[in-house]
Design a protein around this motif. Structure first.
Motif, PDB file in Angstrom:
ATOM      1  N   GLY A   1       0.814  -1.204   0.000  1.00 56.06           N
ATOM      2  CA  GLY A   1       0.000   0.000   0.000  1.00 56.06           C
ATOM      3  C   GLY A   1       0.849   1.256   0.000  1.00 56.06           C
ATOM      4  N   ALA A   2       1.996   1.194  -0.709  1.00 56.55           N
ATOM      5  CA  ALA A   2       2.971   2.279  -0.663  1.00 56.55           C
ATOM      6  C   ALA A   2       2.793   3.302  -1.767  1.00 56.55           C
ATOM      7  CB  ALA A   2       4.388   1.698  -0.724  1.00 56.55           C
ATOM      8  N   GLY A   3       1.678   3.228  -2.491  1.00 53.98           N
ATOM      9  CA  GLY A   3       1.454   4.151  -3.584  1.00 53.98           C
ATOM     10  C   GLY A   3       0.933   5.508  -3.161  1.00 53.98           C
TER      11      GLY A   3
ATOM     12  N   GLY B   1      -0.301   8.047   0.710  1.00 54.42           N
ATOM     13  CA  GLY B   1      -0.628   8.128   2.123  1.00 54.42           C
ATOM     14  C   GLY B   1       0.433   7.620   3.074  1.00 54.42           C
ATOM     15  N   ILE B   2      -0.015   6.886   4.076  1.00 58.49           N
ATOM     16  CA  ILE B   2       0.876   6.383   5.115  1.00 58.49           C
ATOM     17  C   ILE B   2       1.929   5.450   4.531  1.00 58.49           C
ATOM     18  CG2 ILE B   2       0.973   4.913   7.178  1.00 58.49           C
ATOM     19  CD1 ILE B   2      -1.826   6.067   7.907  1.00 58.49           C
ATOM     20  N   GLY B   3       1.533   4.608   3.578  1.00 56.19           N
ATOM     21  CA  GLY B   3       2.489   3.686   2.970  1.00 56.19           C
ATOM     22  C   GLY B   3       3.607   4.421   2.262  1.00 56.19           C
ATOM     23  N   ARG B   4       3.250   5.434   1.472  1.00 56.20           N
ATOM     24  CA  ARG B   4       4.286   6.211   0.782  1.00 56.20           C
ATOM     25  C   ARG B   4       5.195   6.921   1.783  1.00 56.20           C
ATOM     26  NH1 ARG B   4       2.553  10.184  -3.921  1.00 56.20           N
ATOM     27  NH2 ARG B   4       2.759   8.233  -5.115  1.00 56.20           N
ATOM     28  N   ALA B   5       4.607   7.554   2.787  1.00 53.25           N
ATOM     29  CA  ALA B   5       5.408   8.271   3.782  1.00 53.25           C
ATOM     30  C   ALA B   5       6.373   7.339   4.495  1.00 53.25           C
ATOM     31  CB  ALA B   5       4.490   8.955   4.796  1.00 53.25           C
ATOM     32  N   THR B   6       5.938   6.113   4.765  1.00 52.61           N
ATOM     33  CA  THR B   6       6.799   5.158   5.454  1.00 52.61           C
ATOM     34  C   THR B   6       7.901   4.654   4.535  1.00 52.61           C
ATOM     35  OG1 THR B   6       4.938   4.496   6.853  1.00 52.61           O
ATOM     36  CG2 THR B   6       6.842   3.024   6.798  1.00 52.61           C
TER      37      THR B   6
ATOM     38  N   VAL C   1       8.689  -1.248  -2.887  1.00 53.89           N
ATOM     39  CA  VAL C   1       7.418  -0.533  -2.868  1.00 53.89           C
ATOM     40  C   VAL C   1       6.371  -1.395  -3.561  1.00 53.89           C
ATOM     41  CG1 VAL C   1       6.207   1.486  -3.773  1.00 53.89           C
ATOM     42  CG2 VAL C   1       8.537   1.718  -2.861  1.00 53.89           C
ATOM     43  N   SER C   2       5.241  -1.615  -2.883  1.00 54.67           N
ATOM     44  CA  SER C   2       4.214  -2.483  -3.449  1.00 54.67           C
ATOM     45  C   SER C   2       2.844  -1.833  -3.337  1.00 54.67           C
ATOM     46  CB  SER C   2       4.218  -3.832  -2.735  1.00 54.67           C
ATOM     47  OG  SER C   2       3.198  -4.661  -3.244  1.00 54.67           O
ATOM     48  N   ASP C   3       2.028  -2.042  -4.368  1.00 51.10           N
ATOM     49  CA  ASP C   3       0.669  -1.511  -4.376  1.00 51.10           C
ATOM     50  C   ASP C   3      -0.056  -2.135  -5.562  1.00 51.10           C
ATOM     51  OD1 ASP C   3      -1.666   0.369  -4.367  1.00 51.10           O
ATOM     52  OD2 ASP C   3      -0.396   1.500  -2.986  1.00 51.10           O
TER      53      ASP C   3
ATOM     54  N   ASN D   1       0.728  -2.545   5.151  1.00 49.10           N
ATOM     55  CA  ASN D   1      -0.082  -1.346   5.267  1.00 49.10           C
ATOM     56  C   ASN D   1      -1.308  -1.339   4.359  1.00 49.10           C
ATOM     57  OD1 ASN D   1      -0.508   1.700   5.681  1.00 49.10           O
ATOM     58  ND2 ASN D   1      -0.047   1.585   3.495  1.00 49.10           N
ATOM     59  N   ALA D   2      -1.321  -2.165   3.319  1.00 42.22           N
ATOM     60  CA  ALA D   2      -2.435  -2.130   2.362  1.00 42.22           C
ATOM     61  C   ALA D   2      -3.759  -2.359   3.088  1.00 42.22           C
ATOM     62  CB  ALA D   2      -2.234  -3.189   1.285  1.00 42.22           C
TER      63      ALA D   2
END
Length: 253
Positions: free
Chosen positions: A14-16, A18-23, A36-38, A91-92
């Motif tokens: 869920g890194a595309g 929000g929180i996933g990207r920020a992390t 990075v996965s989404d 996180n997704a």
């Protein structure tokens, strides 16, 4: 706090956005290689470009966490490319419910549980053996304050996040002696694209959301990312099976 991350590898689902990207960005800033996965290819690749623009190393692997083959492929690609998996932020998740329990639908229930619960379970299913084989690792799962109490008009979502905490605590005990720590972060309302979409039509609701938190504001994605990094750090070496509220004091009321 000891942040000995350089040379390590992290997977963030869920890194595309929000929180996933920020992390993912926060991990990269500490010298980690980030996978990075989404399901959102455009968003995931944009996260990789941001990391690379800051001098970090990242790759994108598309993954639908509800599909076992996708999750298995994500972990295989991580090991194939980098030879290890030190940290995972599962996180997704989705939040598509805003109504009383009896107004929910079976499709809504299945969709929320598939991503928020089955997705976390599948990720840990394939992450834990890799971490055990290499002598240790850290997993952080994305739960919510909705998993720590009631969430009126979000009962299915709340149930899914209670389940994430149950998975987290159970895995933590099962793998404690294998040197794998498993914790969860439980954010309250955070300033994400999802939040803005939900409240843009009625700014009064956004003001109410801020007022619910004793600190008088909603949280930022960077604050949640900092909590994830702390749980992964050596400073948290004695913490496992914990659900950490990142909530501006909400659960203290």
């Amino acid at each position: 706090m000891s942040m000995t991350f350089a040379g390590r590898v992290a997977v963030v689902t869920g890194a595309g956005a929000g929180i996933g990207r920020a992390t993912a960005l926060a991990f990269a800033a500490q010298g980690l290689t980030v996978v990075v996965s989404d399901v959102d290819v455009v968003g995931g690749e944009a996260t990789v470009r941001q990391i690379e623009a800051s001098g970090g190393t990242a790759v994108f692997v598309r993954c639908d966490v509800t599909q076992e083959a996708d999750v298995q492929h994500l972990m295989e690609q991580t090991i194939s490319a980098f030879g290890r998996l030190d940290y995972a932020f599962n996180n997704a998740g989705i939040e598509i419910e805003h109504g009383r329990l009896a107004d929910g639908t079976l499709d809504m229930f299945d969709a929320i549980m598939a991503v928020n619960v089955k997705g976390v379970w599948l990720c840990m299913k394939y992450q834990l053996p890799l971490m055990v084989a290499q002598g240790g690792g850290v997993i952080v799962n994305a739960a919510s304050v909705a998993g720590l109490g009631a969430a009126p008009k979000m009962s299915i979502y709340a149930a899914s996040k209670h389940a994430v905490i149950g998975l987290t605590k159970s895995a933590a005990i099962e793998y404690a002696k294998k040197k794998v720590r498993v914790n969860a972060v439980c954010p309250a309302v955070i300033d994400t694209d999802m939040f803005r979409r939900a409240y843009e039509a009625d700014p009064r609701k956004a003001d109410y959301a801020a007022a619910v938190h004793p600190v008088g504001r909603i949280g930022t994605v960077e604050e949640v990312a900092s909590a994830v990094l702390y749980l992964c750090s050596e400073g948290a070496a004695f913490i496992t099976g914990h659900a950490l509220a990142v909530d501006g004091g909400t659960m203290a009321i």
